[in-house]
Design a protein around this motif. Sequence first.
Motif, mmCIF file in Angstrom:
data_model
loop_
_atom_site.group_PDB
_atom_site.id
_atom_site.type_symbol
_atom_site.label_atom_id
_atom_site.label_comp_id
_atom_site.label_asym_id
_atom_site.label_seq_id
_atom_site.Cartn_x
_atom_site.Cartn_y
_atom_site.Cartn_z
ATOM 1 N N LYS A 177 -7.467 -5.573 -2.557
ATOM 2 C CA LYS A 177 -6.223 -6.342 -2.421
ATOM 3 C C LYS A 177 -5.341 -5.696 -1.351
ATOM 4 O O LYS A 177 -5.263 -4.470 -1.251
ATOM 5 C CB LYS A 177 -5.438 -6.371 -3.735
ATOM 6 N N LEU A 178 -4.657 -6.550 -0.594
ATOM 7 C CA LEU A 178 -3.638 -6.106 0.356
ATOM 8 C C LEU A 178 -2.294 -6.526 -0.215
ATOM 9 O O LEU A 178 -2.056 -7.716 -0.450
ATOM 10 C CB LEU A 178 -3.856 -6.746 1.725
ATOM 11 N N ILE A 179 -1.425 -5.544 -0.462
ATOM 12 C CA ILE A 179 -0.095 -5.809 -0.994
ATOM 13 C C ILE A 179 0.908 -5.648 0.140
ATOM 14 O O ILE A 179 0.960 -4.609 0.789
ATOM 15 C CB ILE A 179 0.259 -4.840 -2.140
ATOM 16 N N ILE A 180 1.694 -6.703 0.356
ATOM 17 C CA ILE A 180 2.714 -6.663 1.401
ATOM 18 C C ILE A 180 4.072 -6.839 0.742
ATOM 19 O O ILE A 180 4.338 -7.866 0.111
ATOM 20 C CB ILE A 180 2.475 -7.761 2.453
ATOM 21 N N ALA A 181 4.909 -5.821 0.882
ATOM 22 C CA ALA A 181 6.257 -5.864 0.318
ATOM 23 C C ALA A 181 7.221 -6.459 1.337
ATOM 24 O O ALA A 181 7.144 -6.155 2.527
ATOM 25 C CB ALA A 181 6.706 -4.457 -0.064
ATOM 26 N N VAL A 182 8.109 -7.312 0.834
ATOM 27 C CA VAL A 182 9.169 -7.900 1.654
ATOM 28 C C VAL A 182 10.490 -7.550 0.981
ATOM 29 O O VAL A 182 10.706 -7.895 -0.181
ATOM 30 C CB VAL A 182 9.022 -9.436 1.758
#
Length: 126
Positions: A46-51
């Motif tokens: 999984k790739l987790i991208i925080a905004v």
Amino acid sequence: FQTNKQTFRSRIAKKTPNKLGYFVVFWTKDNANKNRPFTFDESCDKLIIAVIDESQKGLFIFPKDVLAKKNIIANKDKKGKMAMRIYPSWEYNLNQTAFKTQKWQLNYFIDLTGNVDKVLLNNLLN
């Protein structure tokens, strides 16, 4: 990082001043020390991208098979990408291309601004 036998890579997206959405990079180095996209085999599960944008915050949690299907990670037929633009649910007035991208991305987005949907978060992580 790794948890429950799954591997994760995390990134923080940056707001850009002249274009809607947020920009995030993810790449690795080749043998000649040049930047290149990740391949399917070397990508985390999984790739987790925080905004994080003032009072608004959220996470995109993309499975690697989705990233492969969208030609974001490299495979035998596609070069892959080293960056992408993401569009959380609070982004409006998008052009047609951005709206189309947002539509599929929101299946993997959880808004953390208010009450967190723990069931959705659990589903995205598992």
